[in-house]
Design a protein around this motif. Structure first.
Motif, PDB file in Angstrom:
ATOM      1  N   CYS A  73       8.006  13.480   6.078  1.00  0.00           N
ATOM      2  CA  CYS A  73       9.406  13.215   5.779  1.00  0.00           C
ATOM      3  C   CYS A  73      10.210  13.085   7.071  1.00  0.00           C
ATOM      4  CB  CYS A  73       9.979  14.334   4.915  1.00  0.00           C
ATOM      5  SG  CYS A  73      11.730  14.148   4.519  1.00  0.00           S
ATOM      6  N   VAL A  74      10.928  11.982   7.208  1.00  0.00           N
ATOM      7  CA  VAL A  74      11.693  11.744   8.446  1.00  0.00           C
ATOM      8  C   VAL A  74      12.967  12.581   8.484  1.00  0.00           C
ATOM      9  CG1 VAL A  74      10.792   9.427   8.769  1.00  0.00           C
ATOM     10  CG2 VAL A  74      12.833   9.745   7.374  1.00  0.00           C
ATOM     11  N   THR A  75      13.445  13.020   7.320  1.00  0.00           N
ATOM     12  CA  THR A  75      14.683  13.803   7.281  1.00  0.00           C
ATOM     13  C   THR A  75      14.484  15.208   7.833  1.00  0.00           C
ATOM     14  OG1 THR A  75      15.483  12.567   5.360  1.00  0.00           O
ATOM     15  CG2 THR A  75      16.510  14.707   5.784  1.00  0.00           C
ATOM     16  N   CYS A  76      13.377  15.857   7.424  1.00  0.00           N
ATOM     17  CA  CYS A  76      13.137  17.243   7.848  1.00  0.00           C
ATOM     18  C   CYS A  76      12.001  17.377   8.854  1.00  0.00           C
ATOM     19  CB  CYS A  76      12.856  18.122   6.640  1.00  0.00           C
ATOM     20  SG  CYS A  76      11.328  17.688   5.756  1.00  0.00           S
ATOM     21  N   VAL A 125       0.841  -1.192   0.000  1.00  0.00           N
ATOM     22  CA  VAL A 125       0.000   0.000   0.000  1.00  0.00           C
ATOM     23  C   VAL A 125       0.882   1.250   0.000  1.00  0.00           C
ATOM     24  CG1 VAL A 125      -1.848   1.240   1.169  1.00  0.00           C
ATOM     25  CG2 VAL A 125      -1.736  -1.243   1.328  1.00  0.00           C
ATOM     26  N   PRO A 126       0.716   2.158  -0.987  1.00  0.00           N
ATOM     27  CA  PRO A 126       1.467   3.420  -0.952  1.00  0.00           C
ATOM     28  C   PRO A 126       0.862   4.368   0.083  1.00  0.00           C
ATOM     29  CG  PRO A 126       0.031   3.342  -2.886  1.00  0.00           C
ATOM     30  CD  PRO A 126      -0.109   2.015  -2.201  1.00  0.00           C
ATOM     31  N   ILE A 127       1.667   4.761   1.053  1.00  0.00           N
ATOM     32  CA  ILE A 127       1.217   5.635   2.138  1.00  0.00           C
ATOM     33  C   ILE A 127       2.027   6.924   2.118  1.00  0.00           C
ATOM     34  CG2 ILE A 127       0.953   5.906   4.633  1.00  0.00           C
ATOM     35  CD1 ILE A 127      -0.923   3.852   3.589  1.00  0.00           C
ATOM     36  N   THR A 128       1.344   8.069   2.127  1.00  0.00           N
ATOM     37  CA  THR A 128       2.014   9.368   2.223  1.00  0.00           C
ATOM     38  C   THR A 128       2.317   9.665   3.682  1.00  0.00           C
ATOM     39  OG1 THR A 128       0.813  10.165   0.273  1.00  0.00           O
ATOM     40  CG2 THR A 128       1.847  11.817   1.668  1.00  0.00           C
ATOM     41  N   GLY A 188       7.695  18.222   2.335  1.00  0.00           N
ATOM     42  CA  GLY A 188       7.482  17.755   3.703  1.00  0.00           C
ATOM     43  C   GLY A 188       6.854  16.385   3.783  1.00  0.00           C
ATOM     44  N   LEU A 189       6.507  15.815   2.622  1.00  0.00           N
ATOM     45  CA  LEU A 189       5.845  14.515   2.586  1.00  0.00           C
ATOM     46  C   LEU A 189       6.567  13.590   1.605  1.00  0.00           C
ATOM     47  CD1 LEU A 189       2.135  15.734   2.377  1.00  0.00           C
ATOM     48  CD2 LEU A 189       3.316  14.932   4.433  1.00  0.00           C
ATOM     49  N   VAL A 190       6.581  12.316   1.934  1.00  0.00           N
ATOM     50  CA  VAL A 190       7.156  11.305   1.041  1.00  0.00           C
ATOM     51  C   VAL A 190       6.185  10.128   0.963  1.00  0.00           C
ATOM     52  CG1 VAL A 190       9.568  11.915   1.411  1.00  0.00           C
ATOM     53  CG2 VAL A 190       8.452  10.316   2.963  1.00  0.00           C
ATOM     54  N   ILE A 191       6.286   9.355  -0.117  1.00  0.00           N
ATOM     55  CA  ILE A 191       5.416   8.194  -0.299  1.00  0.00           C
ATOM     56  C   ILE A 191       6.228   6.924  -0.069  1.00  0.00           C
ATOM     57  CG2 ILE A 191       3.963   6.904  -1.915  1.00  0.00           C
ATOM     58  CD1 ILE A 191       3.312   9.515  -3.295  1.00  0.00           C
ATOM     59  N   HIS A 192       5.751   6.095   0.858  1.00  0.00           N
ATOM     60  CA  HIS A 192       6.387   4.810   1.139  1.00  0.00           C
ATOM     61  C   HIS A 192       5.423   3.686   0.772  1.00  0.00           C
ATOM     62  CE1 HIS A 192       9.957   6.296   3.148  1.00  0.00           C
ATOM     63  NE2 HIS A 192       9.234   7.061   3.935  1.00  0.00           N
TER      64      HIS A 192
END
Length: 201
Positions: free
Chosen positions: A32-35, A26-29, A92-96
């Motif tokens: 971002c853990v970096t910033c 499942v792609p989840i937005t 500020g968001l990434v998709i995992h």
């Protein structure tokens, strides 16, 4: 709290009938853990957004009505980073792609929903995660066809079997074989009912 997520999953016909466990991606937005969702590269400075004067929102007016919208220049934050985050590009968001194992109940149909609490998008600033709703879509089968709680199959027989009668072994959706007696003179399209081998509820 994070946003709820809906995801459509195709499952095999027999899994829908008998149930079981499957793994899905499942792609989840997520933030971002970096910033930390700020869009700012770690250690970089920020400056006030000129477009919204640091308020994070812009007012759009028409016909005496005004509507506030998040500023598109700073994503509603009110500031612009001197150096953007390299992972999320200031968004500020990434998709995992998250691997999740789900249990399919017996007898589900297309459109059935499975709700997983806390498996949706993560909340910002330590907030609770949203929920994940899995919408099931059952694949068709080459041999079996479902009608409510009944399972239909079409069995070809030759002229001699139809004229003189015969005994046959028929596969059921559970994998078991049942014996079916074909009476002499059976016509094409004749239906036979074998009780107890449909959909269990």
């Amino acid at each position: 709290k994070g946003n709820n997520v809906e995801h459509v999953v195709e499952i095999p016909f027999k899994t829908a009938i008998s149930g079981g466990k499957i793994s899905i991606e499942v792609p989840i937005t997520e933030e971002c853990v970096t910033c930390g969702g700020s869009g700012v590269s770690p250690g970089a400075k920020t400056k006030r957004c000129i477009e919204c004067s640091g308020s994070g929102s812009i007012s759009f007016g028409q016909g005496g009505f005004a509507v506030n919208r998040p500023c598109p220049a700073c994503f509603g934050r009110g500031f612009i980073p001197e150096k953007t985050c390299g992972l999320c590009d200031q968004n500020g968001l990434v998709i995992h792609n998250r691997i999740i194992q789900i249990k399919i109940p017996k007898g589900v149909e297309t459109g059935s929903k499975i709700r997983l609490s806390g498996k949706g998008e993560r909340g910002s600033q330590g907030g609770n995660s949203g929920d994940l709703s899995i919408i099931l879509r059952v694949k068709s089968h080459d041999f079996f066809h479902r009608d409510g709680l009944d399972i239909h199959v079409t069995v070809p027989i030759n002229l001699a079997q139809a004229t003189l009668g015969s005994k046959m072994k028929i596969n059921t959706v559970s994998g078991k074989k049942v014996h079916l007696r074909i009476p002499p003179g059976t016509q094409s399209g004749t239906k036979f009912r074998v009780r107890g081998h449909g959909v269990a509820k």
